[in-house]
Design a protein around this motif. Structure first.
Motif, PDB file in Angstrom:
ATOM      1  N   GLU A   1       0.672  -1.393   0.016  1.00  0.00           N
ATOM      2  CA  GLU A   1       0.051  -0.009  -0.048  1.00  0.00           C
ATOM      3  C   GLU A   1       0.891   1.184  -0.106  1.00  0.00           C
ATOM      4  N   GLN A   2       2.229   1.322   0.303  1.00  0.00           N
ATOM      5  CA  GLN A   2       3.229   2.239   0.318  1.00  0.00           C
ATOM      6  C   GLN A   2       3.887   2.447  -0.844  1.00  0.00           C
ATOM      7  N   GLY A   3       3.889   1.407  -1.633  1.00  0.00           N
ATOM      8  CA  GLY A   3       4.351   1.471  -3.025  1.00  0.00           C
ATOM      9  C   GLY A   3       5.439   0.792  -3.130  1.00  0.00           C
ATOM     10  N   ARG A   4       5.788   0.043  -2.131  1.00  0.00           N
ATOM     11  CA  ARG A   4       7.091  -0.510  -2.283  1.00  0.00           C
ATOM     12  C   ARG A   4       6.929  -1.941  -2.784  1.00  0.00           C
ATOM     13  N   LEU A   5       7.777  -2.239  -4.098  1.00  0.00           N
ATOM     14  CA  LEU A   5       7.593  -3.358  -4.692  1.00  0.00           C
ATOM     15  C   LEU A   5       7.652  -4.635  -3.994  1.00  0.00           C
ATOM     16  N   ILE A   6       7.049  -5.824  -4.520  1.00  0.00           N
ATOM     17  CA  ILE A   6       6.985  -6.934  -3.754  1.00  0.00           C
ATOM     18  C   ILE A   6       7.515  -7.960  -4.693  1.00  0.00           C
ATOM     19  N   SER A   7       8.643  -8.769  -3.899  1.00  0.00           N
ATOM     20  CA  SER A   7       9.394  -9.683  -4.618  1.00  0.00           C
ATOM     21  C   SER A   7       8.941 -10.914  -4.311  1.00  0.00           C
ATOM     22  N   ASN A   8       7.946 -11.315  -3.518  1.00  0.00           N
ATOM     23  CA  ASN A   8       7.449 -12.668  -3.248  1.00  0.00           C
ATOM     24  C   ASN A   8       6.034 -12.514  -2.344  1.00  0.00           C
ATOM     25  N   ASP A   9       4.999 -12.886  -3.159  1.00  0.00           N
ATOM     26  CA  ASP A   9       3.766 -12.472  -2.522  1.00  0.00           C
ATOM     27  C   ASP A   9       3.003 -13.869  -2.270  1.00  0.00           C
ATOM     28  N   THR A  10       3.758 -14.628  -2.092  1.00  0.00           N
ATOM     29  CA  THR A  10       3.071 -16.107  -1.810  1.00  0.00           C
ATOM     30  C   THR A  10       3.667 -16.935  -0.565  1.00  0.00           C
ATOM     31  N   ASP A  11       4.578 -16.525   0.098  1.00  0.00           N
ATOM     32  CA  ASP A  11       5.075 -17.111   1.330  1.00  0.00           C
ATOM     33  C   ASP A  11       5.592 -16.032   2.303  1.00  0.00           C
ATOM     34  N   GLN A  12       5.436 -16.228   3.410  1.00  0.00           N
ATOM     35  CA  GLN A  12       5.711 -15.522   4.609  1.00  0.00           C
ATOM     36  C   GLN A  12       7.159 -15.405   4.784  1.00  0.00           C
ATOM     37  N   LEU A  13       7.797 -14.607   5.526  1.00  0.00           N
ATOM     38  CA  LEU A  13       8.882 -14.538   6.077  1.00  0.00           C
ATOM     39  C   LEU A  13       9.244 -15.411   7.113  1.00  0.00           C
TER      40      LEU A  13
ATOM     41  N   ILE B   1     -12.328 -27.731   9.770  1.00  0.00           N
ATOM     42  CA  ILE B   1     -13.159 -27.618   8.659  1.00  0.00           C
ATOM     43  C   ILE B   1     -13.567 -29.148   8.167  1.00  0.00           C
ATOM     44  N   ASN B   2     -14.495 -29.218   7.377  1.00  0.00           N
ATOM     45  CA  ASN B   2     -15.033 -30.644   7.155  1.00  0.00           C
ATOM     46  C   ASN B   2     -14.214 -31.362   5.962  1.00  0.00           C
ATOM     47  N   MET B   3     -12.866 -31.230   5.810  1.00  0.00           N
ATOM     48  CA  MET B   3     -11.984 -31.786   5.192  1.00  0.00           C
ATOM     49  C   MET B   3     -10.400 -31.735   5.622  1.00  0.00           C
ATOM     50  N   PRO B   4      -9.795 -32.805   5.505  1.00  0.00           N
ATOM     51  CA  PRO B   4      -8.501 -32.775   6.285  1.00  0.00           C
ATOM     52  C   PRO B   4      -7.445 -31.873   5.715  1.00  0.00           C
ATOM     53  N   VAL B   5      -7.717 -31.076   4.741  1.00  0.00           N
ATOM     54  CA  VAL B   5      -6.539 -30.341   3.978  1.00  0.00           C
ATOM     55  C   VAL B   5      -6.848 -28.977   3.772  1.00  0.00           C
ATOM     56  N   LYS B   6      -6.225 -27.969   3.582  1.00  0.00           N
ATOM     57  CA  LYS B   6      -6.272 -26.628   3.281  1.00  0.00           C
ATOM     58  C   LYS B   6      -6.056 -26.358   1.803  1.00  0.00           C
ATOM     59  N   GLU B   7      -6.438 -25.058   1.446  1.00  0.00           N
ATOM     60  CA  GLU B   7      -6.490 -24.791  -0.067  1.00  0.00           C
ATOM     61  C   GLU B   7      -5.268 -24.301  -0.334  1.00  0.00           C
ATOM     62  N   ASN B   8      -4.306 -23.684   0.678  1.00  0.00           N
ATOM     63  CA  ASN B   8      -3.204 -23.322   0.379  1.00  0.00           C
ATOM     64  C   ASN B   8      -1.940 -23.556   1.167  1.00  0.00           C
ATOM     65  N   GLN B   9      -0.732 -23.340   1.013  1.00  0.00           N
ATOM     66  CA  GLN B   9       0.357 -23.902   1.894  1.00  0.00           C
ATOM     67  C   GLN B   9       0.953 -22.765   2.491  1.00  0.00           C
ATOM     68  N   ASP B  10       0.383 -21.725   2.227  1.00  0.00           N
ATOM     69  CA  ASP B  10       1.098 -20.541   2.979  1.00  0.00           C
ATOM     70  C   ASP B  10      -0.127 -19.442   2.973  1.00  0.00           C
ATOM     71  N   PRO B  11      -0.167 -18.877   4.236  1.00  0.00           N
ATOM     72  CA  PRO B  11      -1.431 -17.903   4.525  1.00  0.00           C
ATOM     73  C   PRO B  11      -1.216 -16.500   3.647  1.00  0.00           C
ATOM     74  N   MET B  12      -0.010 -16.292   2.923  1.00  0.00           N
ATOM     75  CA  MET B  12       0.054 -15.260   2.323  1.00  0.00           C
ATOM     76  C   MET B  12      -0.848 -15.479   0.855  1.00  0.00           C
ATOM     77  N   GLN B  13      -1.119 -16.394   0.730  1.00  0.00           N
ATOM     78  CA  GLN B  13      -2.126 -16.688  -0.453  1.00  0.00           C
ATOM     79  C   GLN B  13      -3.578 -16.479  -0.134  1.00  0.00           C
TER      80      GLN B  13
END
Length: 685
Positions: free
Chosen positions: A34-46, A152-164
């Motif tokens: 939101e501050q305009g900083r370019l993002i190099s990785n938007d799918t994984d937490q640090l 949840i009523n399934m044993p798996v989540k839909e993403n491997q990192d919450p950044m997604q």
């Protein structure tokens, strides 16, 4: 052109020009904060190492997730459509060997709780029966503080990192230009996301299966997905996942039923739960745990902290440790169900967190969402209050109603003898498990997470032919609703990794080319993944008795007594409310008319027939109910007076249709059919 019409046209143009200043296209540009900083990785937490815990300094994740959970006002941004009930948990055996959690220390220990069930995508006004994952939050009011177990009523989540996760939900929500579809993923942006994020495919397989349209909250299995830690009083940790096993078994609607019920009775699941509790048929679930010793972390062909992978019960057995009983309905839906606030970070001593990256991300998202929805003092709402004392240095904030009379509101003081004081771990103070942490700060994902197709293949292998056919129909409807041919092709190209035949069938259904390549070389299957192996009971199944005047009083009374003996719910259905009278003077109160109920709302039919004021309509209504029930493979009992509605030269040719004529054991045979619930071998035209 009149002056008035010219004025309106000019006003429209001026407004359009004004709006042009605010119209913005993000397509084709780089991703920034939101501050305009370019993002190099938007799918994984640090994280501290590829499999390490997440870092507090991860501003990019914090900005993305907190913005997401603040997007909608005032209802929940996800899980808006839900319902809840009160109950209690009874521990079956002491788990002291593995955890020091107080509510699991002694067999017979009972803990009050509150459970809320919900869908994900739809808003508060959407339907209960949407094809969706179901979430289930349970708040245990323990003597050590509130413990929130979110499932949840399934044993798996839909993403491997919450950044997604915000991206997934933005794709899943109604398309932003149109605001529809509500409570459905059958649109372009959702399937575009799936096609371009292979880690989501596993959950999609589960949602497209029968698991995506549950029969009842009372018949819904549920899983923690995330990997937690049990910690005992010797500070030994064990990886643990939780599961709720419904005592009535795990059952589903067909897609046709779910879609029709959504229009006829959008409150179907909440009504079912409330009515069952009112009748004294309390919803029961056994709590199971799967446990893996810390030293065995790397001994499996799946990563134990990957939320997109299940732990097969056949390899990591489920150990049943207690039972939840939901035995009291809410008194006020808004004050309780709508205002209850869950947070997976709410744990008690003896339960801690693994490095599961999705769990690590969830630990900060929920609290922020509750502050936004309910205010700074949401914990003081009656439904959220612990049963143990709460004493701390919080004094202010919107809607605070405790009147604290202390002079000080800070820790380390002399004016109040340094109280409220800390409590040492040996006296019950919470202490985080001192797990080993090592690694460079990085936005990378462990290589052990990158098998996207083996477990979806195992799930597919484990389904029965009927379950596979239902899954194919779901994919056909959902992907077939996508306008973009490119997206439809990409989905098929992804599905080929799970099963080539599946992908080719879907390709034909949605009008795209057969994919190249084939599925992964995995032949494993597990019985625990198929609902065919779940318990089946007649208890609380709802039977519609289609009846008019002049029925055989002796036969019907006997059958009704047998149904009552087995705890079957009965709705008496006739042409009008009031009573119907049998040939012996027996009177039965009518619960519903053919206009106020529907065959899809019933689990079985008992066709009695009889006389009616409008005989032609009465007979036609019965035939319509029979036809709808028959095509959904449900049981049908035919009374001696009801045979004209279902002619059968060879009764054995119609599985699940039980005839009373010349059958002294009709009642018990009908109950056995009700317990089986579906007769998939029935030929339906």
């Amino acid at each position: 052109m009149t002056d008035e019409s010219r004025y309106n046209k000019d006003e429209e143009n001026l407004k359009n020009q004004q709006l042009d200043k605010y119209r913005k296209r993000n397509t084709g540009h780089p991703l920034t904060t939101e501050q305009g900083r370019l993002i190099s990785n938007d799918t994984d937490q640090l994280k501290a190492g590829e499999r390490g815990p997440s870092a507090r300094q991860d501003y990019e994740y914090f900005e993305k997730m907190t913005r997401f959970v603040h997007e909608e006002i005032p209802e929940r941004v996800v899980h808006a459509r839900g319902y809840a009930a009160h109950g209690e948990f009874e521990c079956y055996e002491s788990m002291k060997q593995f955890t020091k959690a107080g509510f699991l220390q002694k067999a017979g220990k009972k803990t009050p709780l509150f459970a809320r069930f919900s869908t994900v995508q739809g808003d508060r006004g959407s339907k209960d029966t949407a094809r969706d994952l179901r979430c289930w939050g349970t708040k245990f009011y323990t003597e050590e503080g509130n413990y929130d177990l979110t499932m949840i009523n399934m044993p798996v989540k839909e993403n491997q990192d919450p950044m997604q996760f915000p991206d997934l939900m933005h794709a899943y929500f109604p398309e932003p230009r149109t605001g529809y579809p509500t409570a459905s993923g059958a649109h372009d942006t959702f399937w575009d996301y799936v096609a371009n994020n292979a880690d989501s495919l596993h959950m999609i397989m589960w949602i497209m299966s029968d698991r995506g349209i549950v029969r009842s909250y009372r018949m819904m299995e549920s899983f923690s997905i995330n990997t937690y830690l049990f910690v005992n009083d010797q500070e030994q940790a064990t990886f643990v996942r939780f599961t709720w096993k419904p005592v009535l078994g795990t059952h589903s609607l067909t897609m046709d039923e779910a879609q029709k019920i959504g229009g006829i009775d959008p409150d179907y699941h909440r009504r079912d739960l409330r009515e069952a509790i009112n009748r004294g048929a309390f919803a029961e679930y056994e709590l199971g745990v799967q446990m893996i010793p810390e030293e065995d972390e790397f001994n499996y062909d799946f990563d134990v902290i990957d939320s997109t992978k299940f732990w097969p019960e056949e390899i990591v057995p489920v150990h049943i440790i207690g039972k939840m009983t939901l035995n009291r309905n809410v008194d006020n839906e808004f004050a309780e169900s709508e205002q209850v606030a869950f947070n997976p970070a709410n744990v008690v001593p003896g339960i801690d967190f693994s490095n599961d990256p999705v769990l690590q991300g969830r630990l900060i998202a929920y609290q922020s969402a509750q502050y936004y929805r309910l205010g700074a003092n949401f914990q003081h709402l009656p439904i959220n209050q612990p049963i143990c004392p709460v004493t701390n240095n919080i004094r202010r904030g919107s809607m605070r109603y405790p009147i604290d009379v202390d002079q000080v509101s800070y820790h380390r003081n002399s004016l109040a003898d340094n109280t409220p004081h800390e409590t040492p771990p040996e006296e019950g103070g919470y202490e985080s498990y001192p797990k080993w942490v090592e690694g460079h700060l990085t936005r990378k994902r462990s290589e052990t997470f990158k098998d996207y197709f083996s477990q979806p293949r195992i799930f597919w292998n484990s389904l029965t032919p009927v379950e596979k056919q239902h899954t194919i129909e779901a994919f056909g409807y959902q992907v077939g609703s996508v306008n973009s041919e490119s997206v439809r092709q990409q989905v098929v190209d992804l599905l080929v990794n799970v099963d080539r035949d599946l992908a080719c069938i879907i390709a034909d259904k949605v009008g795209v080319d057969h994919p190249s390549g084939s599925h992964v070389d995995v032949s494993t299957s597990y019985p625990s993944l198929s609902q065919a192996n779940t318990p089946h009971y007649a208890y609380t199944q709802k039977v519609g008795v289609l009846i008019g005047d002049g029925f055989n009083g002796n036969e019907v009374t006997h059958t009704m007594n047998v149904l009552q003996e087995y705890g079957v719910f009965v709705d008496i259905v006739s042409e009008s409310l009031g009573t119907v009278t049998g040939d012996d003077g027996t009177q039965i109160k009518v619960d519903k008319t053919f206009d106020t109920t529907n065959a899809v709302l019933l689990d079985a039919l008992y066709v009695v027939g009889g006389k009616a004021n409008n005989q032609a309509k009465f007979d036609d209504d019965i035939v319509t109910f029979i036809r709808e029930t028959f095509k959904h493979f449900k049981p049908i009992g035919i009374a001696t007076t009801g045979q004209s509605y279902f002619y059968a030269q060879d009764p054995k040719a119609y599985p699940g249709v039980v005839f009373a004529s010349h059958n002294p054991d009709f009642g018990h045979e009908f109950v056995s059919a009700i317990a089986q619930q579906r007769f998939w071998s029935r030929k339906v035209y």
